[in-house]
Design an enzyme around this catalytic site. Sequence first.
Site, PDB file in Angstrom:
ATOM      1  N   LYS A 111       9.881  14.035 -33.806  1.00 46.04           N
ATOM      2  CA  LYS A 111       9.946  12.750 -34.541  1.00 46.04           C
ATOM      3  C   LYS A 111       9.994  11.575 -33.573  1.00 46.04           C
ATOM      4  CE  LYS A 111      13.781  13.574 -36.763  1.00 46.04           C
ATOM      5  NZ  LYS A 111      14.227  14.876 -36.250  1.00 46.04           N
ATOM      6  N   ARG A 156      19.326  11.468 -43.471  1.00 49.60           N
ATOM      7  CA  ARG A 156      19.552  12.855 -43.082  1.00 49.60           C
ATOM      8  C   ARG A 156      20.238  13.653 -44.183  1.00 49.60           C
ATOM      9  NH1 ARG A 156      19.195  12.260 -37.161  1.00 49.60           N
ATOM     10  NH2 ARG A 156      19.451  14.229 -36.093  1.00 49.60           N
ATOM     11  N   ARG A 186      13.741  18.927 -23.261  1.00 53.80           N
ATOM     12  CA  ARG A 186      13.673  17.489 -23.539  1.00 53.80           C
ATOM     13  C   ARG A 186      14.454  16.665 -22.520  1.00 53.80           C
ATOM     14  NH1 ARG A 186      14.680  15.661 -29.563  1.00 53.80           N
ATOM     15  NH2 ARG A 186      16.816  16.379 -29.280  1.00 53.80           N
ATOM     16  N   ARG A 195      20.037  14.972 -22.799  1.00 57.24           N
ATOM     17  CA  ARG A 195      21.069  14.492 -23.726  1.00 57.24           C
ATOM     18  C   ARG A 195      22.237  15.474 -23.759  1.00 57.24           C
ATOM     19  NH1 ARG A 195      18.110  13.078 -29.282  1.00 57.24           N
ATOM     20  NH2 ARG A 195      19.930  14.186 -30.041  1.00 57.24           N
ATOM     21  N   ARG A 252      23.277  21.875 -34.954  1.00 58.25           N
ATOM     22  CA  ARG A 252      22.421  20.807 -35.510  1.00 58.25           C
ATOM     23  C   ARG A 252      21.353  21.388 -36.427  1.00 58.25           C
ATOM     24  NH1 ARG A 252      20.941  18.270 -30.048  1.00 58.25           N
ATOM     25  NH2 ARG A 252      19.402  17.040 -31.167  1.00 58.25           N
TER      26      ARG A 252
END
Length: 289
Positions: free
Chosen positions: A13, A88, A127, A162, A173
């Site tokens: 996203k 969300r 990432r 992160r 998550r």
Amino acid sequence: MRIVLLGAPGSGKGTQAQRLVQRFGLPQISTGDLLRSAVARGTPYGMQAKAAMDAGLLVADDVVLGIIRERLADPDTARGYVLDGFPRNLAQARALARMLEAIGKPLDAVVLMEVPYQQIVRRIAGRRTCPQCGAVYNVHDVPEGQPLRCTQGANHPPLVQRPDDNEATVSRRLEVYEKSTRPLIDHYAGQGLLRTIDGDAQADTVTARLIAALVQSTRGKAKPKAKKPRVKVRAKVKAKGKSKAKARAKTRAGAKRSRAGKTGGRKRAASVRKRTSRASRRGAGRRGR
Ligand code: AMP
């Protein structure tokens, strides 16, 4: 355009939102980025959000909605925006709908990016983010041995991972996504806003699919009807009122006439009968003479 990008964490996203920003000049509104910035600045919202973020849980709705409400009031959102990571859950989706309804600017499209879980885990592990501008990269996208650096500025600092992109937090998550966010798919499908794209491809391919889905969304939309000038509408209403009054008056007059006609007819018939009987009496007399 007012767009929502929907998908599990790591579905791309953020990357695709940044591409829409470059392509269409719309601002990307990432609640994750806004919350991270609030945490870094130590704001009251940030202080409330930190524990939930570290645990891979959703931050309380009132905090997220407060942040979103403030952001959507910024003038750069007037032409539209790309919402990334918001809403969300259903409560957030409904609150957003109410917010947008109040200003008469509803969502144009919701695009779901579907990526298999195995791929998601691999992507999250690779990432990396630029701490200065928030640009997102992936170690799997560069040839081996080549350094991965932010391409947005020569003086941008080295990329970082992160803190919530660790294995334990990622599985939490993903659970949260299944339980709280997945119901939004049916929610937006029911409103005819949802488009689904296969997000398991090279970023360029996914961007092309995303743009095609957005074009389809805008084409599918009925054009808003042109507003008629108010003054004409009023005049029409008045004219309608007048003609109604006229019609009522006409009906009254007609009824009067027809009543008069009926009585007149009766009177006329009576006088004809009188005349006829007088004449026949006269005739009888003459005949009798
Ligand atoms: P993201 O960068 O979108 O993966 O978000 C990182 C973290 O921020 C999430 O794991 C949540 O803890 C929090 N967060 C981001 N967006 C929301 C949201 N809309 N509602 C609740 N928590 C959120």
